[in-house]
Design a protein around this motif. Structure first.
Motif, PDB file in Angstrom:
ATOM      1  N   TYR A  62       0.832  -1.092   0.055  1.00  0.00           N
ATOM      2  CA  TYR A  62       0.011  -0.217  -0.147  1.00  0.00           C
ATOM      3  C   TYR A  62       0.829   1.378   0.159  1.00  0.00           C
ATOM      4  O   TYR A  62       0.631   2.328  -0.636  1.00  0.00           O
ATOM      5  CB  TYR A  62      -0.752  -0.089   1.241  1.00  0.00           C
ATOM      6  N   GLU A  63       2.064   1.087   0.907  1.00  0.00           N
ATOM      7  CA  GLU A  63       2.829   2.478   0.753  1.00  0.00           C
ATOM      8  C   GLU A  63       3.397   2.698  -0.342  1.00  0.00           C
ATOM      9  O   GLU A  63       3.562   3.870  -0.757  1.00  0.00           O
ATOM     10  CB  GLU A  63       3.708   2.153   2.072  1.00  0.00           C
ATOM     11  N   PHE A 110       2.425   1.861  -3.450  1.00  0.00           N
ATOM     12  CA  PHE A 110       1.879   2.362  -4.433  1.00  0.00           C
ATOM     13  C   PHE A 110       0.846   3.901  -4.201  1.00  0.00           C
ATOM     14  O   PHE A 110       0.993   4.760  -5.031  1.00  0.00           O
ATOM     15  CB  PHE A 110       0.404   1.353  -4.533  1.00  0.00           C
ATOM     16  N   ASP A 111       0.949   4.201  -2.876  1.00  0.00           N
ATOM     17  CA  ASP A 111       0.695   5.350  -2.454  1.00  0.00           C
ATOM     18  C   ASP A 111       1.703   6.525  -2.873  1.00  0.00           C
ATOM     19  O   ASP A 111       1.414   7.614  -3.467  1.00  0.00           O
ATOM     20  CB  ASP A 111       0.433   5.569  -0.983  1.00  0.00           C
ATOM     21  N   PHE A 112       3.041   6.105  -2.734  1.00  0.00           N
ATOM     22  CA  PHE A 112       4.175   6.909  -3.100  1.00  0.00           C
ATOM     23  C   PHE A 112       4.215   6.899  -4.598  1.00  0.00           C
ATOM     24  O   PHE A 112       4.351   8.187  -5.084  1.00  0.00           O
ATOM     25  CB  PHE A 112       5.356   5.965  -2.590  1.00  0.00           C
ATOM     26  N   ARG A 162       1.806   6.879  -6.653  1.00  0.00           N
ATOM     27  CA  ARG A 162       0.847   7.949  -7.277  1.00  0.00           C
ATOM     28  C   ARG A 162       1.005   9.363  -6.959  1.00  0.00           C
ATOM     29  O   ARG A 162       0.580  10.233  -7.648  1.00  0.00           O
ATOM     30  CB  ARG A 162      -0.564   7.552  -6.449  1.00  0.00           C
ATOM     31  N   GLU A 163       1.566   9.524  -5.615  1.00  0.00           N
ATOM     32  CA  GLU A 163       2.027  10.967  -5.403  1.00  0.00           C
ATOM     33  C   GLU A 163       3.030  11.596  -6.074  1.00  0.00           C
ATOM     34  O   GLU A 163       3.371  12.701  -6.490  1.00  0.00           O
ATOM     35  CB  GLU A 163       2.412  11.082  -3.962  1.00  0.00           C
ATOM     36  N   LEU A 170      -4.963  -1.846  -4.734  1.00  0.00           N
ATOM     37  CA  LEU A 170      -3.865  -1.032  -4.625  1.00  0.00           C
ATOM     38  C   LEU A 170      -4.187   0.105  -5.482  1.00  0.00           C
ATOM     39  O   LEU A 170      -3.479   1.187  -5.296  1.00  0.00           O
ATOM     40  CB  LEU A 170      -2.605  -1.679  -4.925  1.00  0.00           C
ATOM     41  N   GLY A 171      -5.169   0.196  -6.076  1.00  0.00           N
ATOM     42  CA  GLY A 171      -5.539   1.269  -7.022  1.00  0.00           C
ATOM     43  C   GLY A 171      -4.437   1.455  -8.527  1.00  0.00           C
ATOM     44  O   GLY A 171      -4.194   2.289  -8.829  1.00  0.00           O
TER      45      GLY A 171
END
Length: 208
Positions: free
Chosen positions: A80-81, A83-85, A87-88, A111-112
């Motif tokens: 998760y971390e 994929f968030d990273f 995306r950002e 996860l998107g």
């Protein structure tokens, strides 16, 4: 400005190593499945034939049984971390799996991910496995899929992350390849033990 990150699924983003093998064991068809795998690796059958022979062993089982297995598969720590990273930092994320879409789609949704490619079991109108499969990602096909994504997106940076021989064609198309706990003989530009290390490598790439 677009960047692209492509991921293998099993052994990379999830703790399952092979859905094909795990479902054979769940359904009691592993002995025959092992025989078909040997036929493929000896060059006696192609990938599409192998996938269909495997799926034929599960004919009559249900989508509910497959989804029961899907729900049991755990994500790797840091997924998760990561994929968030990404995306950002303006990455498009793609999952390329020679496993099954039932699992790949769930993980992509969780996860998107922007893109997901995997092999699809065919079910009838009652959700029963027909024994047919749509082989969208063969054993060496990840490279051509990644090449097509690059052509579509024209990313300024393409990163590929995987662990197995079937990821090497994807590695060859990437600007930077990252091998995570790789199988023997599989090499990338970087070798890591977990997804947190992947974050740090990509952070270093985009801050250069």
């Amino acid at each position: 400005m677009v960047r692209l990150a492509a991921f293998d699924l099993e052994g990379t983003l999830v703790k399952s190593v092979s859905g094909w093998v795990e479902l054979h064991k769940k359904f009691g068809t592993w002995e025959k499945g092992k025989e078909y795998a040997e036929m493929f690796f000896e060059g006696r059958i192609d990938y599409a034939t192998w996938a269909e022979l495997d799926a034929s062993l599960w004919k009559g089982h249900t989508k509910e049984e497959i989804l029961e297995w899907v729900e049991s598969v755990e994500l790797m720590e840091g997924a998760y971390e990561l994929f968030d990273f990404l995306r950002e930092n303006n990455f498009k994320m793609a999952i390329l799996s020679s496993g099954l879409m039932c699992l790949a789609r769930k993980i992509a949704d969780d996860l998107g991910a922007d893109y997901v490619f995997a092999n699809e079991l065919v079910f009838d109108e009652n959700g029963v496995i027909t024994g047919k499969v749509i082989p969208r990602v063969d054993f060496v096909g990840k490279g051509s899929i990644l090449r097509a994504l690059k052509k579509e997106l024209s990313p300024e940076l393409t990163v590929a992350v995987g662990d197995g021989y079937n990821d090497l064609s994807m590695f060859a198309e990437a600007d930077v390849s990252i091998a995570i706990n790789p199988h023997e003989g599989v090499e990338g530009d970087h070798v890591v033990e977990n997804l947190y290390e992947v974050i740090e490598i990509i952070r270093g790439l985009i801050e250069e």
